[in-house]
Write a protein that holds these residues in place. Sequence first.
Motif, PDB file in Angstrom:
ATOM      1  N   ALA A   1     -11.849  11.516 -15.479  1.00  0.00           N
ATOM      2  CA  ALA A   1     -13.010  11.783 -16.342  1.00  0.00           C
ATOM      3  C   ALA A   1     -13.707  10.504 -16.795  1.00  0.00           C
ATOM      4  O   ALA A   1     -14.918  10.502 -17.028  1.00  0.00           O
ATOM      5  CB  ALA A   1     -12.573  12.602 -17.556  1.00  0.00           C
ATOM      6  N   GLU A   2     -12.970   9.414 -16.890  1.00  0.00           N
ATOM      7  CA  GLU A   2     -13.603   8.139 -17.294  1.00  0.00           C
ATOM      8  C   GLU A   2     -14.216   7.395 -16.113  1.00  0.00           C
ATOM      9  O   GLU A   2     -14.671   6.266 -16.275  1.00  0.00           O
ATOM     10  CB  GLU A   2     -12.590   7.211 -17.989  1.00  0.00           C
ATOM     11  CG  GLU A   2     -12.121   7.689 -19.353  1.00  0.00           C
ATOM     12  CD  GLU A   2     -10.691   8.192 -19.314  1.00  0.00           C
ATOM     13  OE1 GLU A   2      -9.786   7.402 -19.041  1.00  0.00           O
ATOM     14  OE2 GLU A   2     -10.490   9.409 -19.534  1.00  0.00           O
ATOM     15  N   GLY A   3     -14.156   7.997 -14.918  1.00  0.00           N
ATOM     16  CA  GLY A   3     -14.729   7.344 -13.759  1.00  0.00           C
ATOM     17  C   GLY A   3     -13.820   6.294 -13.169  1.00  0.00           C
ATOM     18  O   GLY A   3     -14.289   5.336 -12.561  1.00  0.00           O
ATOM     19  N   ILE A   4     -12.536   6.459 -13.341  1.00  0.00           N
ATOM     20  CA  ILE A   4     -11.576   5.474 -12.810  1.00  0.00           C
ATOM     21  C   ILE A   4     -10.801   6.103 -11.651  1.00  0.00           C
ATOM     22  O   ILE A   4     -10.207   7.173 -11.806  1.00  0.00           O
ATOM     23  CB  ILE A   4     -10.599   4.999 -13.911  1.00  0.00           C
ATOM     24  CG1 ILE A   4     -11.388   4.388 -15.069  1.00  0.00           C
ATOM     25  CG2 ILE A   4      -9.598   3.997 -13.348  1.00  0.00           C
ATOM     26  CD1 ILE A   4     -10.521   3.938 -16.218  1.00  0.00           C
ATOM     27  N   TYR A   5     -10.840   5.429 -10.508  1.00  0.00           N
ATOM     28  CA  TYR A   5     -10.050   5.882  -9.360  1.00  0.00           C
ATOM     29  C   TYR A   5      -8.582   5.516  -9.566  1.00  0.00           C
ATOM     30  O   TYR A   5      -8.262   4.479 -10.165  1.00  0.00           O
ATOM     31  CB  TYR A   5     -10.538   5.202  -8.076  1.00  0.00           C
ATOM     32  CG  TYR A   5     -11.823   5.765  -7.533  1.00  0.00           C
ATOM     33  CD1 TYR A   5     -11.834   6.940  -6.786  1.00  0.00           C
ATOM     34  CD2 TYR A   5     -13.036   5.108  -7.741  1.00  0.00           C
ATOM     35  CE1 TYR A   5     -13.016   7.457  -6.258  1.00  0.00           C
ATOM     36  CE2 TYR A   5     -14.223   5.608  -7.218  1.00  0.00           C
ATOM     37  CZ  TYR A   5     -14.204   6.782  -6.481  1.00  0.00           C
ATOM     38  OH  TYR A   5     -15.366   7.285  -5.971  1.00  0.00           O
ATOM     39  N   ASP A   6      -7.724   6.353  -8.997  1.00  0.00           N
ATOM     40  CA  ASP A   6      -6.317   5.943  -8.939  1.00  0.00           C
ATOM     41  C   ASP A   6      -6.194   4.667  -8.105  1.00  0.00           C
ATOM     42  O   ASP A   6      -5.422   3.776  -8.433  1.00  0.00           O
ATOM     43  CB  ASP A   6      -5.465   7.056  -8.317  1.00  0.00           C
ATOM     44  CG  ASP A   6      -5.330   8.263  -9.237  1.00  0.00           C
ATOM     45  OD1 ASP A   6      -5.307   8.063 -10.469  1.00  0.00           O
ATOM     46  OD2 ASP A   6      -5.267   9.395  -8.729  1.00  0.00           O
ATOM     47  N   ALA A   7      -6.958   4.621  -7.020  1.00  0.00           N
ATOM     48  CA  ALA A   7      -6.880   3.434  -6.163  1.00  0.00           C
ATOM     49  C   ALA A   7      -8.196   3.228  -5.425  1.00  0.00           C
ATOM     50  O   ALA A   7      -8.840   4.201  -5.016  1.00  0.00           O
ATOM     51  CB  ALA A   7      -5.754   3.572  -5.149  1.00  0.00           C
ATOM     52  N   VAL A   8      -8.557   1.962  -5.279  1.00  0.00           N
ATOM     53  CA  VAL A   8      -9.675   1.597  -4.414  1.00  0.00           C
ATOM     54  C   VAL A   8      -9.120   0.697  -3.317  1.00  0.00           C
ATOM     55  O   VAL A   8      -8.351  -0.230  -3.592  1.00  0.00           O
ATOM     56  CB  VAL A   8     -10.790   0.880  -5.205  1.00  0.00           C
ATOM     57  CG1 VAL A   8     -11.767   0.184  -4.249  1.00  0.00           C
ATOM     58  CG2 VAL A   8     -11.543   1.873  -6.079  1.00  0.00           C
ATOM     59  N   VAL A   9      -9.479   1.010  -2.072  1.00  0.00           N
ATOM     60  CA  VAL A   9      -9.055   0.191  -0.936  1.00  0.00           C
ATOM     61  C   VAL A   9     -10.266  -0.609  -0.473  1.00  0.00           C
ATOM     62  O   VAL A   9     -11.340  -0.042  -0.250  1.00  0.00           O
ATOM     63  CB  VAL A   9      -8.527   1.068   0.218  1.00  0.00           C
ATOM     64  CG1 VAL A   9      -8.112   0.191   1.401  1.00  0.00           C
ATOM     65  CG2 VAL A   9      -7.364   1.930  -0.256  1.00  0.00           C
ATOM     66  N   ILE A  10     -10.091  -1.919  -0.378  1.00  0.00           N
ATOM     67  CA  ILE A  10     -11.188  -2.771   0.081  1.00  0.00           C
ATOM     68  C   ILE A  10     -10.929  -3.138   1.536  1.00  0.00           C
ATOM     69  O   ILE A  10      -9.909  -3.762   1.848  1.00  0.00           O
ATOM     70  CB  ILE A  10     -11.305  -4.053  -0.767  1.00  0.00           C
ATOM     71  CG1 ILE A  10     -11.355  -3.702  -2.263  1.00  0.00           C
ATOM     72  CG2 ILE A  10     -12.532  -4.849  -0.368  1.00  0.00           C
ATOM     73  CD1 ILE A  10     -11.265  -4.928  -3.159  1.00  0.00           C
ATOM     74  N   GLY A  11     -11.835  -2.753   2.395  1.00  0.00           N
ATOM     75  CA  GLY A  11     -11.679  -3.047   3.821  1.00  0.00           C
ATOM     76  C   GLY A  11     -11.440  -1.785   4.614  1.00  0.00           C
ATOM     77  O   GLY A  11     -10.395  -1.158   4.495  1.00  0.00           O
ATOM     78  N   ALA A  12     -12.425  -1.371   5.402  1.00  0.00           N
ATOM     79  CA  ALA A  12     -12.311  -0.134   6.183  1.00  0.00           C
ATOM     80  C   ALA A  12     -11.936  -0.430   7.627  1.00  0.00           C
ATOM     81  O   ALA A  12     -12.432   0.190   8.554  1.00  0.00           O
ATOM     82  CB  ALA A  12     -13.606   0.674   6.101  1.00  0.00           C
ATOM     83  N   GLY A  13     -11.074  -1.411   7.811  1.00  0.00           N
ATOM     84  CA  GLY A  13     -10.458  -1.594   9.122  1.00  0.00           C
ATOM     85  C   GLY A  13      -9.300  -0.626   9.254  1.00  0.00           C
ATOM     86  O   GLY A  13      -9.121   0.274   8.427  1.00  0.00           O
ATOM     87  N   VAL A  14      -8.501  -0.806  10.269  1.00  0.00           N
ATOM     88  CA  VAL A  14      -7.470   0.184  10.546  1.00  0.00           C
ATOM     89  C   VAL A  14      -6.394   0.170   9.452  1.00  0.00           C
ATOM     90  O   VAL A  14      -5.862   1.224   9.078  1.00  0.00           O
ATOM     91  CB  VAL A  14      -6.895  -0.025  11.975  1.00  0.00           C
ATOM     92  CG1 VAL A  14      -6.124  -1.330  12.101  1.00  0.00           C
ATOM     93  CG2 VAL A  14      -6.062   1.153  12.394  1.00  0.00           C
ATOM     94  N   VAL A  15      -6.090  -1.001   8.885  1.00  0.00           N
ATOM     95  CA  VAL A  15      -5.079  -1.060   7.813  1.00  0.00           C
ATOM     96  C   VAL A  15      -5.615  -0.405   6.540  1.00  0.00           C
ATOM     97  O   VAL A  15      -4.932   0.390   5.897  1.00  0.00           O
ATOM     98  CB  VAL A  15      -4.645  -2.518   7.567  1.00  0.00           C
ATOM     99  CG1 VAL A  15      -3.754  -2.616   6.343  1.00  0.00           C
ATOM    100  CG2 VAL A  15      -3.926  -3.065   8.802  1.00  0.00           C
TER     101      VAL A  15
ATOM    102  N   ILE B   1      -5.944  -1.906  -3.194  1.00  0.00           N
ATOM    103  CA  ILE B   1      -5.333  -2.472  -1.985  1.00  0.00           C
ATOM    104  C   ILE B   1      -6.426  -3.286  -1.301  1.00  0.00           C
ATOM    105  O   ILE B   1      -7.501  -2.763  -1.003  1.00  0.00           O
ATOM    106  CB  ILE B   1      -4.808  -1.380  -1.038  1.00  0.00           C
ATOM    107  CG1 ILE B   1      -3.671  -0.597  -1.710  1.00  0.00           C
ATOM    108  CG2 ILE B   1      -4.342  -1.988   0.291  1.00  0.00           C
ATOM    109  CD1 ILE B   1      -3.151   0.580  -0.892  1.00  0.00           C
ATOM    110  N   ALA B   2      -6.141  -4.579  -1.085  1.00  0.00           N
ATOM    111  CA  ALA B   2      -7.131  -5.448  -0.453  1.00  0.00           C
ATOM    112  C   ALA B   2      -6.718  -5.685   0.995  1.00  0.00           C
ATOM    113  O   ALA B   2      -5.838  -6.489   1.282  1.00  0.00           O
ATOM    114  CB  ALA B   2      -7.234  -6.769  -1.209  1.00  0.00           C
ATOM    115  N   ALA B   3      -7.344  -4.930   1.886  1.00  0.00           N
ATOM    116  CA  ALA B   3      -7.080  -5.061   3.332  1.00  0.00           C
ATOM    117  C   ALA B   3      -8.291  -5.768   3.927  1.00  0.00           C
ATOM    118  O   ALA B   3      -9.079  -5.191   4.659  1.00  0.00           O
ATOM    119  CB  ALA B   3      -6.857  -3.685   3.961  1.00  0.00           C
ATOM    120  N   LEU B   4      -8.431  -7.037   3.587  1.00  0.00           N
ATOM    121  CA  LEU B   4      -9.701  -7.739   3.775  1.00  0.00           C
ATOM    122  C   LEU B   4      -9.846  -8.415   5.128  1.00  0.00           C
ATOM    123  O   LEU B   4     -10.935  -8.859   5.487  1.00  0.00           O
ATOM    124  CB  LEU B   4      -9.863  -8.800   2.671  1.00  0.00           C
ATOM    125  CG  LEU B   4     -10.199  -8.220   1.294  1.00  0.00           C
ATOM    126  CD1 LEU B   4      -9.819  -9.224   0.210  1.00  0.00           C
ATOM    127  CD2 LEU B   4     -11.682  -7.898   1.200  1.00  0.00           C
TER     128      LEU B   4
END
Lengths: 86, 434, 385
Positions: free
Chosen positions: C3-17, C196-199
């Motif tokens: 409700a506060e607009g907070i994700y459980d998790a954000v993943v940075i990097g849309a590669g395969v990992v 998760i930073a999959a950069l």
Amino acid sequence: MSGGTIFWGSRAVPFLTGESVASALGRAGVRSFGLGPTGTARAVFCGIGQCQNCLVSIEGRSAEACLTICRDGLHVLPEAEGLSDV
Amino acid sequence: MFNPEILIVGAGLAGVAAATELARAGHPVLIVDRAARAGGAIHRQPLPGQAGVATAAARWNRLIAEAEALPIRWAFETRFNGVDHQGTALLTGAENRMLRPKALILTTGAREAVRPRPGWTLPGVTTAGAAQIQLKTMGAAPQGRVVLAGSGPLLIALGAQMTRLKNPPVAIVEAGRPFAHPLTSLRLPLGYLREAAGYMATLLAARVPILTGTRLAAIRAEGETLVSTLTDGNTSREIVADMVCLHDGIRRNDIGLTDCPALSVLRLGDCAEALGARAALEAGRAGGRAMAQALATGTTPTAPNSPLLDRERAAQARLARIYAHDDFAALHSLPSDTVICRCEGRTLDDLRALGPAPRTRELRLLGRFGMGPCQGRFCGEWVARAISDTPQAPVPAHPLGEPRWPAAPIAVADLHAAAPDTGAAPPHPHGVHE
Amino acid sequence: MNAEGIYDAVVIGAGVVGASSAWHLAQAGLSVALVDAEGPAAAASGASDGAVSVASKKPGPLARLATASLLYTRDLAQGGPLSSAYHPRPSYIFGTGSAESAAIDALIAKLAQLGTAVRLRADGDATLLPGVGTGIDRVVALEGEGHMPGYAAVQGYLREPRIDRFWPAPVTALEESGSEVRIVLGTQTLRAKRVIAALGTATPRLFPTLPVLPRAGQLFVTDRGLAGQLPGALTSAAYLLAKTTAPSVLPKPPVVIDPLATGQYLIGSTREDHGDPTRVDFETLRELMLRAVEAWPALRARRVIRAFAGVRAAVSDGLPIVGSAPGYERVLLATGFEGDGICLSAVIGREAARMTAGLSPDAALAADFAALSPARFAQVQEGAA
């Protein structure tokens, strides 16, 4: 000026000196050059080597019929027949 | 380590004119062409012993005589596969080697645009340009019943040339209405009008049907014949022929031509801007001089400009207005199994499956558009138009990604035989002009 | 998100990992967003050869994790997200000369230690695989490995609708405060409990102290022949040597010949530390194709129709970086796979999601994951100080 003969499969096709394989085949009434590896028809489309639609197997190598100048005795096959690796 | 030679790709008007200017300024020049003789598309020469179909033959004869009197090295049946980031060019064919030229001039000419239609991949369907090249080479018209269709001045020119060679086309199908713009037409340069009048006189005398405002919508094979469906928006009719020649315009042929920071590169003629023969000759001359001066002063050459080029630009813009049509809107109503990419056999359905606004990467990696050996030359524009809400509107120059080599497929056997450039003198005179 | 607009998790990097991580987070019922500077598989994943290969992995933690990931990839291909992306196929290693033969012996010993996931099917001379060049001394055939184009794998994971997507959206700042991480995307900011930073190659932009280098690899594609004549990837044993050494040690790039489903061949690849994807050159193409034709002579009749370079994220010690990011409590790094991400992505995504959910890694893999921790660089610096 007659230049000699190329072979489309087993068929002898005469050509004029300086003539392309595509032109010699076309004048002999061969306008479908068989099939390519995806099963599409091979035939002359652009005539200047850009479209890659007239590929045939020439002495075992894929080459554009429209760019290849006839040499006496050249063996030409549909592209798909010249592709076997082993 | 660079070779002293300046490499010119394409022995048409622009390339030979540039070679002439550079050779006269004392530069060693190597000019290569895939064809067996000089001439390019416009001045394609007949086979030995065949009659020429002379169009402005005097222009070409003067230029080639001038060039042949100069120390220019010619390599025919030689393919330019591209230039890499180091400034190395790969040549395969009769002259088969890597070359690090002192400078590079690209005059790879134009390519034809052909809008996809059902049946456009059938044997017997070619571009109008292909038919014209064959006509010029053999000095004879294509045989059988021939339909010319699409849009642009080439259809009229080819129709007239065929008529003079005793096989007039059964019909010329023109999507535009070029005769409905007499005022714009009259503002074309005199040379254009004179040429067009000559063609029209020939076609009218032979009673060749010229169907304007008419689209060739589809082609199907019936035995050995090709049945084309024509529509003028209200009515449809069919026309039977042995051969269908399509042409929907001229584009610059710059596919696979990368810029190279290690080298002075100039693009001249139709591959830089499709303005036709007069402009190509002018740009070739001016570009050759510009390159010579740049080499002398250690500066970067700039693309030529001149009043003549401006006039040709204006004339081409007028021609575009005269031939304006809404044919490209047909892309949205094509049958879904119409082939768009000829190399990989990808259809409109395959394109739509990528969703409403596919990105270049998706078009390529998932759709396989532009992934075949023609490098998107024949599908890129239509992919871009088909996914656009306004298919008539201009599209980016390289909708399937920026150019990268090879400019033409590289035969592995030729690559193996292509020794790296050591900076030594040219290897052997194979392929040199006789 | 809550409700506060907070994700459980954000993943940075849309590669395969990153895609695998996001998929596993969504399966665990977490709210998840996936962010990329360009779009799906825009960097190394999209330019990869797609080999799911245990044979080419360094012995030790990497080879063990690759084995686990291969087995898990097969599971995910059984009706799961990778069902249209992963295809099993045999693989072949060839060698000439004693050094390469010794590398093959070491490979066989390594595979035996790793269990039965990848098995030696045959070990012989060039006659073992019809079509191999007669100048080749030794060929081994392996079974158990497969092929998975990176782009197809990402597409497979992204069929999960519960992943919110943001691209093109480069991350300009990553700010952790209290129990929240703020992921700044230019004018837009996402909020997450965990990141998760999959950069990949972009790692140094947000983590400049980590020794992640862009390592370019030139790749070449032929025109189509008949599909299926070479049943699986044909890899030079010199490649096994190269993977365990710095790029400069071997004077010439070893060749890998990858048959594609289209009947085309993908020929790779160099390892060049400049990381510039525009550097693709004819001399390298010629060198690679000379070696490729020695191994598979039919290539001599083909034509090269495409040339490009991919850039992999390489780490100075040759091991990926997976673990808590230095200076952050709530950011997990999963980067530096240098081309091995295709094979490792299934297990890395699963375990990264577990760690993000506050769980420990799978007990059997815990020690191997510990070896990938970014803490190893902090220790080196402290030790040196």
